[in-house]
Design a protein around this motif. Structure first.
Motif, PDB file in Angstrom:
ATOM      1  N   UNK A   1      34.682   6.360 -47.650  1.00 26.57           N
ATOM      2  CA  UNK A   1      34.334   7.776 -47.813  1.00 26.57           C
ATOM      3  C   UNK A   1      33.441   7.983 -49.030  1.00 26.57           C
ATOM      4  N   UNK A   2      33.843   7.416 -50.169  1.00 25.71           N
ATOM      5  CA  UNK A   2      33.044   7.632 -51.380  1.00 25.71           C
ATOM      6  C   UNK A   2      31.707   6.915 -51.297  1.00 25.71           C
ATOM      7  N   UNK A   3      31.659   5.780 -50.568  1.00 25.33           N
ATOM      8  CA  UNK A   3      30.383   5.081 -50.423  1.00 25.33           C
ATOM      9  C   UNK A   3      29.383   5.925 -49.650  1.00 25.33           C
ATOM     10  N   UNK A   4      29.839   6.603 -48.610  1.00 20.85           N
ATOM     11  CA  UNK A   4      28.942   7.475 -47.850  1.00 20.85           C
ATOM     12  C   UNK A   4      28.483   8.652 -48.709  1.00 20.85           C
ATOM     13  N   UNK A   5      29.398   9.222 -49.470  1.00 17.88           N
ATOM     14  CA  UNK A   5      29.024  10.345 -50.344  1.00 17.88           C
ATOM     15  C   UNK A   5      27.964   9.899 -51.355  1.00 17.88           C
ATOM     16  N   UNK A   6      28.214   8.751 -51.982  1.00 16.94           N
ATOM     17  CA  UNK A   6      27.256   8.254 -52.963  1.00 16.94           C
ATOM     18  C   UNK A   6      25.910   7.944 -52.322  1.00 16.94           C
ATOM     19  N   UNK A   7      25.946   7.396 -51.108  1.00 16.75           N
ATOM     20  CA  UNK A   7      24.691   7.046 -50.438  1.00 16.75           C
ATOM     21  C   UNK A   7      23.846   8.286 -50.204  1.00 16.75           C
ATOM     22  N   UNK A   8      24.447   9.373 -49.814  1.00 19.69           N
ATOM     23  CA  UNK A   8      23.676  10.585 -49.560  1.00 19.69           C
ATOM     24  C   UNK A   8      23.075  11.141 -50.845  1.00 19.69           C
ATOM     25  N   UNK A   9      23.819  11.011 -51.928  1.00 21.91           N
ATOM     26  CA  UNK A   9      23.258  11.435 -53.210  1.00 21.91           C
ATOM     27  C   UNK A   9      22.124  10.499 -53.622  1.00 21.91           C
TER      28      UNK A   9
ATOM     29  N   UNK B   1      35.419   8.781 -42.130  1.00 20.75           N
ATOM     30  CA  UNK B   1      34.150   8.211 -41.668  1.00 20.75           C
ATOM     31  C   UNK B   1      34.426   7.301 -40.485  1.00 20.75           C
ATOM     32  N   UNK B   2      33.377   6.868 -39.818  1.00 24.58           N
ATOM     33  CA  UNK B   2      33.508   5.995 -38.655  1.00 24.58           C
ATOM     34  C   UNK B   2      33.309   4.551 -39.064  1.00 24.58           C
ATOM     35  N   UNK B   3      34.299   3.721 -38.763  1.00 20.90           N
ATOM     36  CA  UNK B   3      34.133   2.291 -39.012  1.00 20.90           C
ATOM     37  C   UNK B   3      34.153   1.486 -37.732  1.00 20.90           C
ATOM     38  N   UNK B   4      34.372   2.124 -36.606  1.00 21.23           N
ATOM     39  CA  UNK B   4      34.350   1.416 -35.340  1.00 21.23           C
ATOM     40  C   UNK B   4      35.505   0.458 -35.184  1.00 21.23           C
ATOM     41  N   UNK B   5      36.748   1.007 -35.085  1.00 19.96           N
ATOM     42  CA  UNK B   5      37.922   0.169 -34.933  1.00 19.96           C
ATOM     43  C   UNK B   5      38.673   0.573 -33.677  1.00 19.96           C
ATOM     44  N   UNK B   6      39.571  -0.292 -33.246  1.00 22.82           N
ATOM     45  CA  UNK B   6      40.273  -0.099 -31.988  1.00 22.82           C
ATOM     46  C   UNK B   6      41.752   0.117 -32.259  1.00 22.82           C
ATOM     47  N   UNK B   7      42.282   1.276 -31.839  1.00 24.45           N
ATOM     48  CA  UNK B   7      43.671   1.600 -32.088  1.00 24.45           C
ATOM     49  C   UNK B   7      44.567   0.885 -31.099  1.00 24.45           C
ATOM     50  N   UNK B   8      45.771   0.471 -31.522  1.00 25.11           N
ATOM     51  CA  UNK B   8      46.684  -0.181 -30.598  1.00 25.11           C
ATOM     52  C   UNK B   8      47.296   0.820 -29.636  1.00 25.11           C
ATOM     53  N   UNK B   9      47.920   0.280 -28.569  1.00 22.09           N
ATOM     54  CA  UNK B   9      48.496   1.153 -27.565  1.00 22.09           C
ATOM     55  C   UNK B   9      49.625   1.992 -28.124  1.00 22.09           C
TER      56      UNK B   9
ATOM     57  N   UNK C   1      20.385   2.831 -54.226  1.00 20.22           N
ATOM     58  CA  UNK C   1      20.450   3.171 -52.804  1.00 20.22           C
ATOM     59  C   UNK C   1      20.679   1.919 -51.962  1.00 20.22           C
ATOM     60  N   UNK C   2      19.973   0.845 -52.284  1.00 17.37           N
ATOM     61  CA  UNK C   2      20.187  -0.402 -51.536  1.00 17.37           C
ATOM     62  C   UNK C   2      21.627  -0.884 -51.686  1.00 17.37           C
ATOM     63  N   UNK C   3      22.150  -0.829 -52.902  1.00 20.09           N
ATOM     64  CA  UNK C   3      23.534  -1.240 -53.121  1.00 20.09           C
ATOM     65  C   UNK C   3      24.506  -0.340 -52.369  1.00 20.09           C
ATOM     66  N   UNK C   4      24.211   0.948 -52.308  1.00 16.29           N
ATOM     67  CA  UNK C   4      25.118   1.869 -51.618  1.00 16.29           C
ATOM     68  C   UNK C   4      25.111   1.623 -50.115  1.00 16.29           C
ATOM     69  N   UNK C   5      23.941   1.306 -49.550  1.00 14.99           N
ATOM     70  CA  UNK C   5      23.896   0.950 -48.131  1.00 14.99           C
ATOM     71  C   UNK C   5      24.793  -0.265 -47.861  1.00 14.99           C
ATOM     72  N   UNK C   6      24.680  -1.272 -48.722  1.00 13.87           N
ATOM     73  CA  UNK C   6      25.488  -2.477 -48.542  1.00 13.87           C
ATOM     74  C   UNK C   6      26.962  -2.180 -48.811  1.00 13.87           C
ATOM     75  N   UNK C   7      27.225  -1.292 -49.763  1.00 15.22           N
ATOM     76  CA  UNK C   7      28.616  -0.931 -50.033  1.00 15.22           C
ATOM     77  C   UNK C   7      29.275  -0.320 -48.801  1.00 15.22           C
ATOM     78  N   UNK C   8      28.501   0.459 -48.055  1.00 16.23           N
ATOM     79  CA  UNK C   8      29.054   1.042 -46.830  1.00 16.23           C
ATOM     80  C   UNK C   8      29.387  -0.055 -45.829  1.00 16.23           C
ATOM     81  N   UNK C   9      28.487  -1.024 -45.676  1.00 19.12           N
ATOM     82  CA  UNK C   9      28.761  -2.120 -44.750  1.00 19.12           C
ATOM     83  C   UNK C   9      29.970  -2.944 -45.218  1.00 19.12           C
ATOM     84  N   UNK C  10      30.071  -3.159 -46.512  1.00 19.24           N
ATOM     85  CA  UNK C  10      31.236  -3.866 -47.035  1.00 19.24           C
ATOM     86  C   UNK C  10      32.510  -3.059 -46.846  1.00 19.24           C
TER      87      UNK C  10
END
Length: 580
Positions: free
Chosen positions: A412-420, A534-542, A463-472
């Motif tokens: 969450x904070x990585x996305x906020x920082x990236x937009x700033x 935020x969206x991380x693309x994960x799969x919830x169990x049944x 900005x480059x670091x923040x993009x990578x921080x989001x991926x991390x």
């Protein structure tokens, strides 16, 4: 002829026993078995990247899950645990053993005085063949508990394998993202160098015309050298990153081909995440390390139960069959004269032979009545071990909750920082251009231009670091909830993490809808908004379908980032200039 058939059957039995003990598996890369790098043997591991020109994160993870030696070792550890579990079942089987002995004893008698009827030489040949069968009838359920202990140890080892895959996929993602960051830093350093070179060229012309002092020329030379230094650092960062990634992928070369490219599509918009409660429930249901601790708890429980078996008698049944032979030969008798004249000498037989078969069977019982309170204290010991296991599960449970919340907050904070940082980068680029125009017109000091360029480089780097921080952060969140198994990463059809759905709701309750993003682009979310996701693309169990409505929380969508004014493509090869 019959003896030959017996040998054939025996040889076939030995062959089956030897085959049953075989354990076949693909060997490690041939290069790793040698003691040289330049003269190493090459095999399939050296051709892992032959058909790959663009290495994606999914490709790197799929190759790692199939070739990483640490993970493969964990897989074989599971097989070893399975064999120990199967061995435990052998305690229910009777033990059948056979024995055979052959002996030859020779005796000589010398210097005898006043003896008759005694042979000078005696030879005795004996054989003994036996078959013994022992069967443990009852041992106070110790065997049953032993089987359960090995079963849960087997399951524990499987959880260790899954956890090795979970942490390795996170490590691969981190190493891969470090490569992307190094490429971005190289691009930034090259753009900074190009700007300083252009400014130096213009300033030299002005200096030759007498419009600026020599100090301005020296300033741009110093700034260009500084950019070159940053470029060298970025090259080093790239090299060390690909070295680390190659090792995780099990690539014996230890580095990648120069022509290998990395995609530049990580600068994407970021949608909403479900509530953090969904991630917590998913992690507590899926995390293999937590499951492993629970398996160890079961092991400690059955070990404690097993100690009670010491109070029970042990009953065994046995059956024995034996067959022995004896052959005696005598010679050199000192004859005893006959009682009457004319009768033969009274000497025993020179050769005797006998066979003695035997059969025995029965039951034996052994019961320890008192042994100095050893059993009582052992029970207390294993009860203490059970308490240790219970609190270890509790500690791991809290650790999982902490990791999930930390990963969620990091995203969450990585996305906020990236937009700033995106806005700061655009503002810094605009400011630098204005200051550069002012300096060229003679209206702005050189120090102000240096500050503006330095601010732009810092903004680009942030900005480059923040993009990578989001991926991390995505990789951290994926690992924290253990959304995907090793089989998922090994499937070529899966090129991205699964999608984690919003928390399901009951039929009589309306579904929680995401809150739309504000239209004002200047809006920046508060520091700690409740339920921000935020969206991380994960799969919830049944099991998530059973989450009660009380556990649901509103999902907040953070506004979409504006497209950067300039987003140069990441060069595939760090030795080449970026595309404009």
């Amino acid at each position: 002829m019959e003896l030959r058939n017996v040998f054939k059957v025996g040889a076939f039995g030995l062959l089956l026993a030897a085959a049953g003990g075989c354990y076949e598996y693909p060997l490690p890369p041939a290069a790793t078995m040698g003691d040289t790098y330049t003269q190493r043997k090459q095999d399939g591991a050296d051709r892992l990247l032959d058909d790959i020109t663009d290495l994606t994160l999914a490709d790197a993870q799929r190759i790692a899950i199939r070739n990483n030696p640490t993970y493969i070792a964990a897989y074989h550890a599971v097989n070893a645990a399975r064999m120990r579990y199967l061995q435990a079942w052998g305690a229910y089987s009777p033990t059948v053993s056979a024995s055979f002995s052959l002996g030859d004893k020779q005796t000589w008698t010398r210097n005898t005085v006043n003896t008759t009827g005694t042979p000078n030489y005696t030879e005795g040949i004996s054989t003994s063949t036996a078959i013994n069968v022992n069967w443990l009838v009852f041992d106070g359920l110790a065997r049953e508990f032993s089987v359960l202990i090995y079963r849960h140890n087997f399951d524990y080892q499987k959880m260790l394998e899954e956890d090795e895959a979970r942490t390795m996929m996170r490590a691969v993602a981190y190493a891969y993202n470090t490569v992307l960051l190094a490429i971005e830093n190289k691009r930034i350093a090259e753009e900074d160098r190009d700007f300083q070179k252009s400014s130096l060229r213009d300033t030299q012309l002005k200096y030759q015309a007498g419009a600026v002092p020599l100090s301005d020329v020296l300033n741009f030379e110093i700034q260009m050298n500084s950019a070159e230094t940053n470029l060298i650092s970025a090259d080093y960062q790239y090299e060390t990153a690909i070295y680390a990634l190659a090792v995780l992928m099990g690539y014996p070369e230890g580095t990648f081909p120069k022509e290998l490219k990395f995609p530049s599509d990580f600068k994407t918009n970021f949608s909403d995440l479900p509530s953090v409660d969904v991630y917590l429930d998913t992690a507590l249901a899926n995390r293999p390390d937590l499951k492993g601790y629970r398996e160890q708890l079961e092991v400690a429980k059955y070990q404690m139960y097993q100690t009670w078996s010491a109070y029970s008698p042990t009953v065994n049944a046995y059956f024995n069959f034996g067959y022995s032979t004896s052959l005696n030969r005598r010679s050199g008798w000192q004859s005893e004269p006959p009682a009457k004249s004319g009768e033969p000498y009274n000497n025993p037989a020179k050769r005797t032979y006998s066979e003695s078969p035997s059969i025995g069977y029965g039951l034996t019982a052994d019961w320890t009545i008192f042994n100095g309170l050893i059993r009582e204290n052992k029970i207390r010991e294993y009860k203490a071990n059970l308490a240790v296991a219970e609190f270890s599960v509790a500690a791991k449970w809290l650790e999982v909750v902490s990791e999930v919340r930390t990963a969620y907050a990091n995203y969450v904070q990585s996305v906020k920082q990236t937009r700033i940082f995106e806005k700061t980068r655009d503002l810094s680029a605009q400011q630098r251009d204005l200051v550069d125009e002012g300096y060229k017109a003679g209206n702005t000091e050189l120090t102000r231009l240096n500050e503006a360029q330095r601010d732009l480089v810092e903004a680009e780097t942030n900005l480059a670091s923040s993009y990578i921080n989001i991926q991390n952060a995505k990789a951290q969140l994926d690992a924290a909830v253990a959304a995907n198994s090793a089989a998922y990463y090994g499937d070529p059809e899966n090129t991205a993490p699964g999608e984690l759905k919003n928390t399901p709701v009951s039929a009589d309750s309306p579904e929680t809808q995401p809150v739309p993003a504000p239209a004002d682009e200047s809006f920046i979310p508060p520091a700690n908004p409740a339920g921000t996701t935020m969206d991380s693309g994960l799969k919830a169990p049944a099991s998530q379908s059973q989450i009660p409505p009380a556990n649901r929380s509103t999902t907040v969508v953070v506004d979409e980032p504006a497209a950067p004014a300039k987003a140069p493509a990441i060069p595939a090869d760090p030795t080449k200039a970026p595309e404009k």
